[in-house]
Scaffold this active site. Structure first.
Site, PDB file in Angstrom:
ATOM      1  N   GLN A 191       0.835  -1.197   0.000  1.00 40.79           N
ATOM      2  CA  GLN A 191       0.000   0.000   0.000  1.00 40.79           C
ATOM      3  C   GLN A 191       0.874   1.253   0.000  1.00 40.79           C
ATOM      4  OE1 GLN A 191      -2.756  -2.082   3.260  1.00 40.79           O
ATOM      5  NE2 GLN A 191      -3.402   0.020   2.959  1.00 40.79           N
ATOM      6  N   PHE A 222      -6.139  -4.000   3.286  1.00 37.59           N
ATOM      7  CA  PHE A 222      -6.904  -3.765   4.522  1.00 37.59           C
ATOM      8  C   PHE A 222      -6.039  -3.193   5.634  1.00 37.59           C
ATOM      9  CE2 PHE A 222      -8.924  -7.385   2.280  1.00 37.59           C
ATOM     10  CZ  PHE A 222     -10.085  -6.751   1.917  1.00 37.59           C
ATOM     11  N   GLU A 226       0.236  -1.695   4.648  1.00 34.59           N
ATOM     12  CA  GLU A 226       0.603  -0.278   4.748  1.00 34.59           C
ATOM     13  C   GLU A 226       2.066  -0.191   5.153  1.00 34.59           C
ATOM     14  OE1 GLU A 226      -2.031   2.286   6.993  1.00 34.59           O
ATOM     15  OE2 GLU A 226      -0.553   3.890   6.995  1.00 34.59           O
ATOM     16  N   ARG A 304      -5.561   7.378  16.906  1.00 30.77           N
ATOM     17  CA  ARG A 304      -6.900   7.347  16.316  1.00 30.77           C
ATOM     18  C   ARG A 304      -7.916   6.725  17.288  1.00 30.77           C
ATOM     19  NH1 ARG A 304      -9.609   8.477  11.344  1.00 30.77           N
ATOM     20  NH2 ARG A 304      -7.752   9.030  10.169  1.00 30.77           N
ATOM     21  N   ARG A 336      -8.213  -1.697   8.746  1.00 32.54           N
ATOM     22  CA  ARG A 336      -9.449  -0.943   8.484  1.00 32.54           C
ATOM     23  C   ARG A 336     -10.065  -0.336   9.746  1.00 32.54           C
ATOM     24  NH1 ARG A 336     -13.356  -3.676   4.027  1.00 32.54           N
ATOM     25  NH2 ARG A 336     -13.886  -1.792   2.893  1.00 32.54           N
ATOM     26  N   PHE A 338      -8.217   1.550  11.784  1.00 30.54           N
ATOM     27  CA  PHE A 338      -6.967   2.082  12.333  1.00 30.54           C
ATOM     28  C   PHE A 338      -7.064   2.485  13.803  1.00 30.54           C
ATOM     29  CE2 PHE A 338      -3.154   4.942  12.014  1.00 30.54           C
ATOM     30  CZ  PHE A 338      -2.336   4.156  11.230  1.00 30.54           C
ATOM     31  N   THR A 434      -4.042  11.384  10.498  1.00 33.57           N
ATOM     32  CA  THR A 434      -3.942  12.272  11.658  1.00 33.57           C
ATOM     33  C   THR A 434      -2.546  12.893  11.741  1.00 33.57           C
ATOM     34  OG1 THR A 434      -3.395  10.420  13.100  1.00 33.57           O
ATOM     35  CG2 THR A 434      -5.711  11.030  12.930  1.00 33.57           C
ATOM     36  N   ALA A 503      -6.065   5.306   5.288  1.00 37.68           N
ATOM     37  CA  ALA A 503      -6.886   6.340   5.921  1.00 37.68           C
ATOM     38  C   ALA A 503      -8.101   6.718   5.068  1.00 37.68           C
ATOM     39  CB  ALA A 503      -6.039   7.586   6.259  1.00 37.68           C
ATOM     40  N   GLU A 706     -13.113   2.916   5.116  1.00 30.94           N
ATOM     41  CA  GLU A 706     -13.123   2.387   6.471  1.00 30.94           C
ATOM     42  C   GLU A 706     -14.417   2.606   7.274  1.00 30.94           C
ATOM     43  OE1 GLU A 706      -9.411   4.636   6.977  1.00 30.94           O
ATOM     44  OE2 GLU A 706      -8.796   2.978   8.267  1.00 30.94           O
TER      45      GLU A 706
HETATM   46  N1  MTE Z   1     -11.368  -2.711  -0.095  1.00 31.47           N
HETATM   47  C1  MTE Z   1     -10.804  -3.781  -0.692  1.00 31.47           C
HETATM   48  N2  MTE Z   1     -11.516  -4.447  -1.618  1.00 31.47           N
HETATM   49  N3  MTE Z   1      -9.533  -4.189  -0.392  1.00 31.47           N
HETATM   50  C2  MTE Z   1      -8.786  -3.544   0.566  1.00 31.47           C
HETATM   51  O1  MTE Z   1      -7.646  -3.928   0.829  1.00 31.47           O
HETATM   52  N4  MTE Z   1      -8.712  -1.711   2.222  1.00 31.47           N
HETATM   53  C3  MTE Z   1      -9.506  -0.836   3.091  1.00 31.47           C
HETATM   54  C4  MTE Z   1     -10.518  -0.059   2.266  1.00 31.47           C
HETATM   55  N5  MTE Z   1     -11.247  -0.928   1.393  1.00 31.47           N
HETATM   56  C5  MTE Z   1      -9.368  -2.414   1.235  1.00 31.47           C
HETATM   57  C6  MTE Z   1     -10.670  -2.020   0.834  1.00 31.47           C
HETATM   58  C7  MTE Z   1      -8.696   0.118   3.851  1.00 31.47           C
HETATM   59  S1  MTE Z   1      -7.989  -0.375   5.294  1.00 31.47           S
HETATM   60  C8  MTE Z   1      -8.552   1.420   3.451  1.00 31.47           C
HETATM   61  S2  MTE Z   1      -7.696   2.532   4.379  1.00 31.47           S
HETATM   62  C9  MTE Z   1      -9.139   1.904   2.194  1.00 31.47           C
HETATM   63  O2  MTE Z   1      -9.810   0.876   1.471  1.00 31.47           O
HETATM   64  C10 MTE Z   1      -8.017   2.493   1.331  1.00 31.47           C
HETATM   65  O3  MTE Z   1      -8.435   2.870   0.074  1.00 31.47           O
HETATM   66  P1  MTE Z   1      -9.130   4.284  -0.199  1.00 31.47           P
HETATM   67  O4  MTE Z   1      -8.295   5.322   0.462  1.00 31.47           O
HETATM   68  O5  MTE Z   1      -9.138   4.379  -1.672  1.00 31.47           O
HETATM   69  O6  MTE Z   1     -10.497   4.203   0.394  1.00 31.47           O
HETATM   70 MO1  MOS Z   2      -6.367   1.415   5.998  1.00 32.39          MO
HETATM   71  S1  MOS Z   2      -6.182   0.554   7.864  1.00 32.39           S
HETATM   72  O1  MOS Z   2      -5.897   2.988   6.599  1.00 32.39           O
HETATM   73  O2  MOS Z   2      -4.957   0.820   5.222  1.00 32.39           O
END
Ligand code: MTE
Ligand code: MOS
Length: 751
Positions: A191, A222, A226, A304, A336, A338, A434, A503, A706
């Site tokens: 990520q 998820f 990161e 957070r 997810r 955090f 944050t 985030a 999230e």
């Molecule tokens: N959705 C899918 N399909 N796969 C993922 O790994 N990660 C989640 C969320 N949705 C994830 C997901 C997490 S932890 C975050 S922080 C956000 O997607 C990150 O992507 P965004 O900033 O585009 O929402």
């Molecule tokens: Mo999502 S826990 O901020 O990668």
């Protein structure tokens, strides 16, 4: 199916790291891990391992040319252990061989001489021994010292929540190639390409421009990629650098589960004070975060938890303290929400317990204390465009909450073995990293001379649809068919110094950068069109559906002719643009500021049916009114909400991580670690709150990744209520996950 990436997934055409055609001479890596949770390495014996057929080399910390350090927030984590071992699964050596089996076989023959030390696995015990990752932090508002005398009820208790395995479909993976000039190129399932680049450069003692990181897509992150994709990429990088050969490192599932960190388990103490009318006057809470063996992202996650410790409620007097505890488990990491979900579970538990003491429905207390416009959060920011009450009230109306309640009651009055429960779960989640400085992104947009468009951003596609959103933004601004727009891999040579895709802010940050870059080019194109059409000014020029309009009159100039001419006229058809979220700040000396660009709000009603003979349950439905802002892709946003809800329910109920008393992970396969599947998945109704344009989000939308995860917390309380309907003597307990086993053990317990 509207999402381009999904279409490719279904056809089996999407490439993940293990699908990439590999060059001749590719070598394979296997990692040798610590088998004890705490100790000292006295010696490492590689003799037997080196004799295995096909083994090219084995690397230990001694072979690292640069700094053996991968820590981000705190530099407290080695890539390969030198002498200190702090958890089972800690990497010690990397075996490189001609194939994966030989590498694995050799890794098994590495021999360690060790001195074992006592290990700690429990957060409270670690805190007692003063094993802390960072000094504790406290957010406060009003005065909890003076407030208790005003309260009619004071309720105290403990609430614990468990770890959670990310279980991304693609395990941790990387391929590293040596490139000209002594550099390294890495394809990583991360990520955060910039973190991989920075850390690999540090490990190899190279400057960052000698390390190129490329990410086509990630098969789920998820949060688990990161920070924790970095070490595997750096290990492949180290081997490729030393051997001058390409090296691939793909973790087998079981190794991935054993060696990587999870969602942080938390143990918390709360004290809440309320008036007879249900208004909350004071709240004191202490969070013990089980950080694992090194800092990783724990301090940011801890923060957070504090930001979200009051969820959607206004509480005038607050003292919230968070303690990050160092234990001998793999370093726990982003997941997810955090840290937010862990904080929100505690306030919900406190409200639930208060409701029991007061003899009212928890929803009465929840509703009475919902945030109002301009209410101040404990960190000083005010709730603006606050849609909490709107979503709550709409959910009550839309889903006939009174009927749900009377139906549940009727069901329970007429059934002995099956019982139902329902709970309401409001959410409030702040959007922005944050750490203010991380709220930046950039985009590089090219229009090629044939009119096709290429976009690079810092966003990582990991199933959440960010690439589709970026394509939509460009197609909308240029007013061309989305088929003309391609998103490229995320690459550190095209996009530098990027923040991780995390985030929930990737679409906002990278979308805004894309919007700006496209607008820069659009302006040049309008000027070119005006020239072609013989106009003095371009203000009346518009592009619509691939055609140039002048004062709303169609011209015979179309997109491809316009681009071709612009190119011939030497107009710059590329733009790089940078976006940084404006007007956010946070002062950690005062623990006050405006850390978030905005908040996401919503309310869910969760219903469950419990089989009181077996302890098993089925969520009947999750009905939500969610504040998506003004969604510009309802398909993706709904999918994100549904996925997050199911993942949240899983965390609260069936997903249970267990270690034995030596710190050995017991739930390291899918036969012992249960995750929600399609049968577990409840019926979901998700309503998009109307008139919720968000002035701070891309195209007036709101981040979605999230926030809906936290609706799942309501699942815990719905089950508790069903349990109480069966056993009126049940003492409520707040100890997630509420597995069927735990349900059964408590259904027949007399207090
Ligand atoms: N959705 C899918 N399909 N796969 C993922 O790994 N990660 C989640 C969320 N949705 C994830 C997901 C997490 S932890 C975050 S922080 C956000 O997607 C990150 O992507 P965004 O900033 O585009 O929402
Ligand atoms: Mo999502 S826990 O901020 O990668």
């Amino acid at each position: 199916m509207k999402n381009y990436d999904i279409l490719q997934h279904v056809k089996g055409e999407s490439q993940f790291v293990d699908d990439i055609l590999v060059p001749e001479g590719l070598l394979y890596a296997a990692v040798y891990y610590s088998q004890i949770a705490h100790g000292k390495i006295i010696s490492i014996n590689l003799d037997k391992a080196e004799k295995i057929n096909g083994v090219k080399s084995i690397f230990t910390s001694k072979d690292i040319p640069g700094d053996n350090q991968i820590g981000g927030i705190i530099q407290d984590e080695e890539l390969l252990a030198t002498d200190k071992i702090e958890f089972i699964g800690q990497p010690i050596a990397i075996v490189i061989a001609d194939n994966q089996l030989n590498a694995k076989a050799a890794a098994r023959l590495i021999n360690l001489e060790l001195e074992k030390l006592p290990a700690v696995f429990d957060a409270r015990k670690a805190a007692k021994n003063n094993l802390l990752i960072v000094p504790p932090r406290t957010f406060s508002q009003g005065s909890t010292e003076d407030c208790w005398s005003e309260c009619d009820y004071i309720v105290e208790g403990q609430a614990d929540s468990g770890a959670q395995e990310h279980l991304y479909l693609e395990t941790q993976s990387a391929i590293a190639y040596p490139v000209e000039g002594g550099g390294i190129k890495i394809i990583s399932s991360t990520q955060s390409p910039t973190v991989v680049q920075k850390v690999t450069a540090r490990i190899l003692n190279l400057s960052m421009h000698k390390v190129e990181v490329d990410v086509l897509r990630v098969g789920g992150g998820f949060g688990g990629k990161e920070d924790q994709a970095t070490s595997w990429a750096a290990m492949a990088g180290l081997a490729a650098f030393k051997l001058k050969k390409p090296v691939k490192l793909i973790l087998p599932r079981q190794e991935d589960m054993r060696a990587t960190g999870k969602r942080h388990p938390y143990s918390s103490d709360f004290k809440i004070g309320l008036k007879k009318d249900g208004s909350i006057i004071g709240y004191e809470v202490t969070f013990y975060q089980n950080a694992g063996a090194s800092a990783d992202l724990s301090p940011a996650i801890l923060e957070r938890t504090l930001f979200h410790c009051t969820n959607s409620y206004y509480i005038p007097n607050i003292k919230a303290t968070a303690i990050s505890c160092k234990t001998n488990l793999p370093p726990n990491t982003a997941f997810r929400g955090f840290g937010g979900p862990q904080g929100m579970f505690v306030i919900e538990s406190a409200i639930f317990k208060s409701a029991e003491v007061m003899g009212v429905d928890p929803a009465e207390i929840q509703k009475r204390n919902l945030l109002n416009e301009n209410d101040e959060f404990p960190y000083g920011q005010k709730a603006e465009n606050c849609n909490t009450k709107r979503t709550w009230e709409k959910a009550e109306r839309l889903y006939f909450i009174n009927k749900i309640r009377s139906d549940v009651k009727y069901f329970n009055d007429t059934n002995d073995i099956y019982k139902k429960g329902s709970a309401v779960m409001p959410i409030c989640f702040g959007i922005s990293f944050t750490n203010t400085s991380m709220n930046q992104a950039s985009a590089l947009v090219h229009i090629y001379s044939d009119g096709s468009v290429s976009i690079s951003t810092a966003a990582i596609e990991m199933g959440q649809g960010v690439n589709e959103k970026v394509r939509q933004i460009a197609a909308e601004i240029f007013s061309i068919d989305i088929g003309k727009v391609k998103t490229e891999s995320t690459n550190t040579t095209r996009i530098a110094n990027s923040s991780p895709t995390a985030a929930s802010s990737a679409a906002d940050l990278n979308g805004k950068a894309t919007e700006q870059a496209c607008n820069n080019i659009l302006l040049r194109l309008k000027k070119t069109a005006a020239e072609i059409l013989g106009k003095n000014n371009f203000e009346s020029i518009k592009l619509k559906n691939g055609i140039v309009y002048d004062s709303n009159i169609k011209t015979d100039l179309d997109w491809s002719k316009l681009i071709k001419t612009a190119n011939l006229n030497r107009v710059n058809l590329s733009s790089h643009s940078f976006f940084a979220t404006p007007d956010i700040c946070f002062d950690r000396t005062k623990e006050k500021g405006k850390p978030f660009a905005y908040h996401v709000y919503g309310t869910a009603i969760i219903e469950v049916t419990l089989d009181c003979l077996r302890g098993i349950y089925k969520f009947d439905s999750v009905k939500v009114v969610h504040d998506f802002g003004k969604s510009f892709n309802q398909l993706i946003d709904r999918g994100q909400a549904e996925g997050a809800i199911v993942q949240g329910l899983g965390w609260m109920t069936i997903e249970e991580i267990m270690y034995d008393d030596q710190g050995q992970l017991l739930t390291d396969t899918l036969s012992t670690y249960k995750v929600p599947d399609i049968y577990f998945t409840p019926e979901m109704e998700i309503d998009f709150l109307e008139n919720a344009e968000n002035p701070f989000g891309i195209f007036k939308s709101k981040a979605i990744g999230e926030p809906p995860f936290m609706y799942g917390i309501g699942g815990y309380f719905a089950i508790l209520k069903a349990m109480k309907a069966f056993n009126q003597q049940l003492d409520y307990f707040f100890n997630a996950p509420l597995t069927p086993e735990k349900v059964l053990m408590n259904l027949y317990r007399k207090s």
